[in-house]
Write a protein that holds these residues in place. Structure first.
Motif, mmCIF file in Angstrom:
data_model
loop_
_atom_site.group_PDB
_atom_site.id
_atom_site.type_symbol
_atom_site.label_atom_id
_atom_site.label_comp_id
_atom_site.label_asym_id
_atom_site.label_seq_id
_atom_site.Cartn_x
_atom_site.Cartn_y
_atom_site.Cartn_z
ATOM 1 N N HIS A 33 0.844 -1.201 0.000
ATOM 2 C CA HIS A 33 0.000 0.000 0.000
ATOM 3 C C HIS A 33 0.879 1.252 0.000
ATOM 4 N N HIS A 74 4.544 -0.263 0.027
ATOM 5 C CA HIS A 74 5.260 -0.914 1.125
ATOM 6 C C HIS A 74 4.265 -1.679 1.986
ATOM 7 N N ASP A 105 0.993 5.132 1.974
ATOM 8 C CA ASP A 105 0.462 5.746 3.195
ATOM 9 C C ASP A 105 -0.350 6.991 2.852
HETATM 10 FE FE LIG Z 1 2.147 1.949 5.655
#
Ligand SMILES: [Fe+2]
Length: 211
Positions: A73, A187, A75
């Motif tokens: 994903h 990540h 952030d």
């Molecule tokens: Fe994350």
């Protein structure tokens, strides 16, 4: 720690590891022009720890995946303007690696359907529609984003498949920082290793571009 060199290296490969503390990193990146920017709950600085599904705050990745491996994903995918760079900092070694997949620096190397598919992003303030790739930036978090058409459903499969070509960063010595370009990399935290339930990472989030 040389902030300008770190940002240069970040631009070259999408993620970079350095020795130092969160404080060192914040100071050196400020000199190089990176500005702290908020992600969750308006903070540019937070502490991450493993949670079981039962104890995790609602609407978080941990509430869905608990101590298991997270899906890849970016952030701040629920924000209209996600952070450009995230830094994960660990003062102590940890047996739980962080997984990183890096796309190209010029334009994310994603198929056309992943650029065109429409996702619904759910936020506390309501929801909005977006594609997973906007300009040169990838936005993808399967916890707050749901596919709204067939191409987006295919895109979910594509982003899941990237796990096979992702790399692992091992937190094998004290005072390491992992800088990730959140515009072109995905990540995830690996499954929490046995005995590593108390591990702590500090996360800083930055904006590089002016607009
Ligand atoms: Fe994350």
């Amino acid at each position: 720690m040389d902030g300008a060199r770190l940002l240069q290296e970040l631009n070259r490969r999408g993620w970079v590891v350095a020795s130092g503390t969160a404080g060192d990193l914040r100071r050196t990146l400020a000199v190089a022009g990176a500005q702290p920017t908020a992600t969750q709950r308006g903070r540019s600085h937070s502490f991450l720890r493993p949670y079981t599904e039962q104890e995790a705050p609602p609407n978080t990745m941990s509430a869905v995946y608990g101590l298991e491996e997270q899906p890849l994903h970016t952030d701040g995918a629920h924000l209209h303007r996600p952070p450009d760079v995230i830094a994960l900092c660990a003062s102590e070694p940890s047996a739980t690696p962080t997984i990183v997949w890096a796309g190209s620096s010029t334009y994310p190397t994603v198929p056309a359907y992943a650029r065109s598919g429409i996702f619904t992003v759910r936020t506390k303030q309501g929801s909005f529609l977006t594609s997973a790739v906007d300009g040169g930036r990838i936005r993808y978090d399967p916890v707050c984003m749901s596919p709204s058409d067939g191409m987006a459903r295919e895109a979910v499969g594509y982003f899941t498949s990237l796990r096979a070509s992702a790399e692992e960063h091992h937190w094998d010595s004290p005072n390491l920082v992992l800088l990730i370009d959140n515009r072109r990399c995905l990540h995830a935290r690996s499954a929490v290793a046995e005995g590593d339930e108390t591990r702590r990472l500090e996360r800083l989030t930055f904006r590089l571009e002016k607009s």
